[in-house]
Structures are given as C-alpha cells and as structure tokens.
Design a protein around this motif. Structure first.
Motif, short mmCIF file in Angstrom:
data_model
loop_
_atom_site.label_atom_id
_atom_site.label_comp_id
_atom_site.label_asym_id
_atom_site.label_seq_id
_atom_site.Cartn_x
_atom_site.Cartn_y
_atom_site.Cartn_z
N GLU A 152 121.19 -57.99 94.53
CA GLU A 152 121.41 -59.28 93.86
C GLU A 152 121.61 -60.38 94.89
OE1 GLU A 152 122.20 -61.85 90.41
OE2 GLU A 152 120.91 -60.17 90.96
N SER A 196 112.74 -64.27 87.54
CA SER A 196 112.54 -63.86 86.15
C SER A 196 111.41 -62.84 86.04
CB SER A 196 112.23 -65.05 85.27
OG SER A 196 113.28 -65.99 85.32
N ASN A 237 118.97 -68.05 88.40
CA ASN A 237 118.58 -67.58 87.06
C ASN A 237 117.37 -68.27 86.47
OD1 ASN A 237 120.12 -69.96 86.66
ND2 ASN A 237 120.43 -69.40 84.55
N ASN A 238 117.04 -69.49 86.91
CA ASN A 238 115.87 -70.15 86.33
C ASN A 238 114.66 -70.13 87.26
OD1 ASN A 238 116.63 -71.97 88.26
ND2 ASN A 238 116.52 -73.78 86.95
N ASN A 298 121.07 -74.17 87.30
CA ASN A 298 120.94 -72.82 87.86
C ASN A 298 122.16 -71.94 87.69
OD1 ASN A 298 118.39 -73.14 88.77
ND2 ASN A 298 118.88 -73.41 90.90
#
Length: 200
Positions: free
Chosen positions: A184, A200, A194-195, A132
């Motif tokens: 954020e 996403s 991020n994954n 991650n």
C-alpha cells in the motif's frame, strides 16, 4: 526506567501483538496530562526511536499538528523521525492534502525541512488534492532483515486525538500484513491515491 516501562518493554519483546488505548481527560493542559492519554503516540514514538542504520519505516497520517513535546502529537513524532534519520534509518512519510508540511513542530523542524536535509532526507509524499483523502494512520517498521512490525490506529498524529478523543491502535508483528502494508505504501509513494486511475 520505571517498573511499568520495564514491564511494557518485556511484553513488547515477548508478544506478537499489543493493543493500545488512550484515555482522554478532555483537557489539553500539560499539567493535566496523564501517560494513558498519550499511550498510542508513545508507542509510535518508541517504534521510531528503535530504528537504527538501514532500518526502514513508513508512516502515514491524515492530520498533523501540535508542537508541545509533552502533550503534542506532531512535535514528538517529528523529533523522533529526525533522530532516526540521523542514525541512518530510511523513513518515508505520507500525508493527506490537509497537512501543512512547512509548519515547524517540536523545535526547528518541519516535514518539508526533514525532506530537504543534507544526507539521508525524509521521503515525503502528499496527496495532490483534497478529493484524494488519504485517511490512513499507520506506521510500518523493519528492523534488520527479520523483525517486521506495524502500528495501525484510529489515532491521528495530533494532541486533540490524544486528550479529547478515544482512540485505539494495534501494534503487531506479522510478515503477511507487513507485506500488505508495504505494498500500500508503494502505491502512495508512487503518487497513486484513491482517485488515481492507475490505482483503481
């Protein structure tokens, strides 16, 4: 207060932005430490120390280490957060999977202990897996209803990032960037790194 500190404080109140550099001497010995090596850490700690009741801070770091209160990274930041929480500030901290949240730095506190304290605990979020990678080095601060600042840096919250690496940080007052960075952090605090398909 030294004259240089007084000048720095005056500039902090006047300008909307400051740039901080550290000047490493490649030595981690406390008797060799110079203030310039820890300029970025000291700017971050000063921002945390300014937090009062109901002020808000969001912090994030990829790595986290070193107890020493003179030449350390984590120890001074941890102690500053402890003080801010005791004053009634609301503090959230996001760390990457590589961080051991149980390690005590700067005395008798760890991130995990601050997150479990009775009354106004630290909000602590950690990325769930090594894949991650959360690589932010960031602090976002709201003092009262109108004073919004952030520090974004290449500096990890460690001693090595001060004494052995050249780093830079931008300290800035900006409502638009404050909003972008708090958005954020909302993702991080919800566990979306991020994954994450939902991010996403």
């Amino acid at each position: 207060m030294s004259s240089s500190t007084a000048i720095f404080s005056a500039r902090r109140n006047f300008w909307s932005w400051l740039v901080h550099f550290n000047l490493p001497d490649q030595s981690s010995l406390s008797n060799n430490a110079t203030p310039d090596e820890y300029a970025i850490r000291n700017a971050l700690v000063a921002r945390i120390n300014a937090l009062q009741t109901n002020d808000i801070a969001y912090l994030a770091t990829y790595t986290w280490s070193s107890s020493n209160l003179t030449i350390g990274g984590a120890g001074p930041v941890l102690n500053a957060m402890d003080g801010a929480l005791s004053r009634g500030a609301r503090v959230s901290f996001v760390v990457d999977n590589v961080v051991d949240t149980n390690t005590q730095y700067g005395g008798s506190n760890s991130l995990a202990m601050l997150s479990q304290r009775a009354g106004n605990p630290l909000i602590l979020v950690q990325s769930a897996a090594a894949a991650n990678i959360m690589h932010d080095k960031l602090g976002v601060f709201q003092y009262g209803s109108t004073s919004r600042w952030f520090i974004v840096a290449s500096w990890n919250f460690t001693a090595a990032a001060s004494a052995s690496q050249w780093n830079i940080a931008l300290e800035m007052r900006s409502d638009k960037l404050f909003t972008a960075y708090t958005n954020e952090f909302a993702e991080f605090l919800a566990g979306r790194f991020n994954n994450s398909p939902s991010k996403s």
